[in-house]
Design an enzyme around this catalytic site. Structure first.
Site, short mmCIF file in Angstrom:
data_model
loop_
_atom_site.label_atom_id
_atom_site.label_comp_id
_atom_site.label_asym_id
_atom_site.label_seq_id
_atom_site.Cartn_x
_atom_site.Cartn_y
_atom_site.Cartn_z
N ASP A 141 -4.71 -1.17 1.85
CA ASP A 141 -5.63 -0.46 2.49
C ASP A 141 -5.41 0.85 1.94
O ASP A 141 -4.49 1.48 1.41
CB ASP A 141 -5.75 -0.77 3.90
CG ASP A 141 -4.46 -0.23 4.38
OD1 ASP A 141 -3.32 -0.52 3.81
OD2 ASP A 141 -4.38 0.39 5.53
N GLU B 78 -2.15 -1.17 6.90
CA GLU B 78 -0.92 0.04 7.11
C GLU B 78 -1.52 1.55 7.36
O GLU B 78 -1.15 2.07 8.46
CB GLU B 78 0.04 0.22 5.65
CG GLU B 78 1.24 0.94 5.98
CD GLU B 78 1.03 2.48 5.79
OE1 GLU B 78 2.16 3.01 5.99
OE2 GLU B 78 0.10 2.97 5.56
#
Ligand SMILES: C[C@H](N)C(=O)N[C@@H](Cc1c[nH]cn1)C(=O)O
Ligand SMILES: [Zn+2]
Ligand SMILES: [Zn+2]
Length: 477
Positions: free
Chosen positions: A104, A169
């Site tokens: 991400d 994350e």
């Protein structure tokens, strides 16, 4: 200690196939996997599947682990992206290295001030620009390029590899800690070493090994004064404005003169700064002027290297990130916002605990709000928390990384800490009881989270070599 001829062949392959490796990064950057924005959730799911396909094409066995839903403060939900678990090799005579990375990215819009489209990889002057190029799609792909290079050269990878790749994350790794704990006696049982490449060098040319991270605790402060936005000419002067209360509260978080955190008790658990730490910081290759110029400021809070680095890495800091609901566009709109949400976070250091700090922050802001005698609705919410981490730098994991860097770059790495957070690092260390190493490949000026994020072509390609050499030394030390 020298590398084998086989590893040198892997290096040559990586040098000769740069364009293929860059195309992999191009495809990954094009996936808008922004984890903090609900509207991109499909893309965070897609990026995990994309990497699953790549790992499988290289011979890895993969599984996806679902984590359920994310609950938002407004009562809505969205599915969390699954976690990708991969395995390549299961030779009991080899050591097993587990690689963690995240797929991400932080939000990015061209209008934020990017010179190019953030989700289109563009190369200029040896720099590969694009959101996620250095944080963290580039480093994850450098591992993948490394595997590809071994395979194409028909050279056996010297260790067994396991992968834990996640898609949340940048949003606090929701659900991952529980998953890691549940994998203790299965997937993670035979792991010998853990390696993460999700930090940056301290400067532009000297490589580093990172052995510490700050934690983080993030807050929303909500103040609501009306059921709709109001005309300041019609209602201004009659209402207690939410924004005025919020700005007052945010101004009470730090000491106005020196920027120190003003919340009582927050510094209590911070370890004393030792002479040994001072000596270590003095020895590092760090140019204050280069750092200042990269930021674009004439003056920092501290003028000397030791204080700058100590306050980046081993002291907490408080940053105010934004105000949701506030008027922010061009023009001079005369509005009184109905509801505003101030967003700030505190980076934490050993031995601070996110829950303890959150309790202190919430009490302090409630006390300060009470002093205003405001009729407005007020709420402080702790959004997410992660703990700080410190590794032990004198084991095989770190020694293998030091030798790898020496062989690829011809120089010893600096041993550095990082001011950012990777929420799951300490969880890996606690659950497995094994050494966790952070092996960055990106340069200090890569601009993670910023406009014009990039990774240098050279760093990206050399990263693959560092990982190959690291695995080689893990297998022989
Ligand atoms: C260091 C890592 N590359 C990173 O950028 N981590 C983020 C993770 C995060 C987001 N919210 C809280 N933690 C960071 O340090 O901001
Ligand atoms: Zn990041
Ligand atoms: Zn990252």
């Amino acid at each position: 200690m020298e590398l084998s001829e086989q590893i040198r062949q892997v290096f040559s392959y990586a040098d000769q196939h740069q364009e293929e490796h860059i195309n992999r990064l191009r495809e990954a950057v094009a996936i808008r996997s922004v984890s903090q924005q609900k509207e991109f959730r499909n893309e965070t799911i897609r990026v995990v599947n994309h990497f699953k396909t790549i790992l499988e094409s290289l011979g890895a066995t993969c599984q996806l682990r679902e984590l359920g839903n994310e609950d938002f403060p407004d009562g809505t939900k969205a599915p969390l992206p699954p976690v990708l678990l991969g395995q390549l090799g299961s030779d009991t005579n080899k050591r097993t290295v587990c690689v963690y990375g995240h797929l991400d990215v932080q939000p990015a819009l061209k209008e934020d001030g990017w010179n190019t489209e953030p989700f289109e990889l563009i190369e200029k002057d040896g720099k590969l620009f694009g959101r996620g190029s250095t944080d963290d799609k580039g480093p994850v792909l450098a591992w993948i390029n490394m595997i590809d290079s071994f395979k194409k050269c028909s050279i056996p990878i010297p260790v067994n590899l396991k992968f834990v790749f996640e898609g949340m994350e940048e949003a606090g790794s929701i659900g991952l800690h529980q998953l890691i704990k549940s994998l203790k006696s299965t997937f993670l049982k035979d792991v010998d070493y853990i390696c993460i490449s999700d930090s940056y060098w301290l400067g532009l040319s000297r490589p580093c090994i990172t052995y510490g991270l700050r934690g983080n605790v993030y807050f929303y402060v909500e103040v609501e004064c009306a059921k709709k936005d109001l005309h300041s000419g019609v209602y201004g002067g009659a209402v207690h404005e939410a924004m005025t209360d919020l700005v007052y509260l945010l101004s009470k978080l730090t000491d106005e003169k020196n920027g120190r955190i003003a919340i009582p008790g927050v510094m209590d658990q911070v370890r004393p700064f030792t002479n040994e730490e001072r000596t270590l910081l003095e020895s590092l290759d760090f140019d204050e002027c280069e750092y200042r110029e990269e930021i674009g400021t004439d003056k920092l809070r501290f003028g000397d290297k030791v204080n700058i680095l100590a306050h980046r890495w081993r002291f907490p800091c408080l940053s105010i990130h934004g105000i949701e609901g506030a008027f922010f566009g061009p023009g001079s709109k005369t509005v009184i916002p109905q509801k505003v949400i101030g967003k700030f976070s505190i980076r934490l250091v050993p031995d601070q605990d996110p829950d303890d700090i959150a309790a202190k922050v919430i009490k302090y802001l409630n006390d300060e709000f009470a002093k205003l005698h405001s009729p407005n609705k007020f709420k402080v919410i702790k959004m997410k928390g992660s703990r700080p981490w410190l590794g032990d730098t004198n084991d095989t994991n770190y020694n293998a990384a030091k030798l790898a860097i020496k062989n690829v770059y011809g120089t010893e790495p600096d041993m550095t800490r990082e001011g950012g957070s990777i929420p799951v690092t300490l969880t890996f260390q606690e659950v497995t009881g094994k050494s966790v190493l952070l092996l960055p490949i990106g340069s200090a000026d890569d601009g993670a989270h910023s406009q014009n994020e990039k990774i240098n072509r050279k760093n990206y390609i050399d990263g693959c070599k560092v990982f190959a050499a690291y695995l080689y030394f893990i297998s022989i030390l």
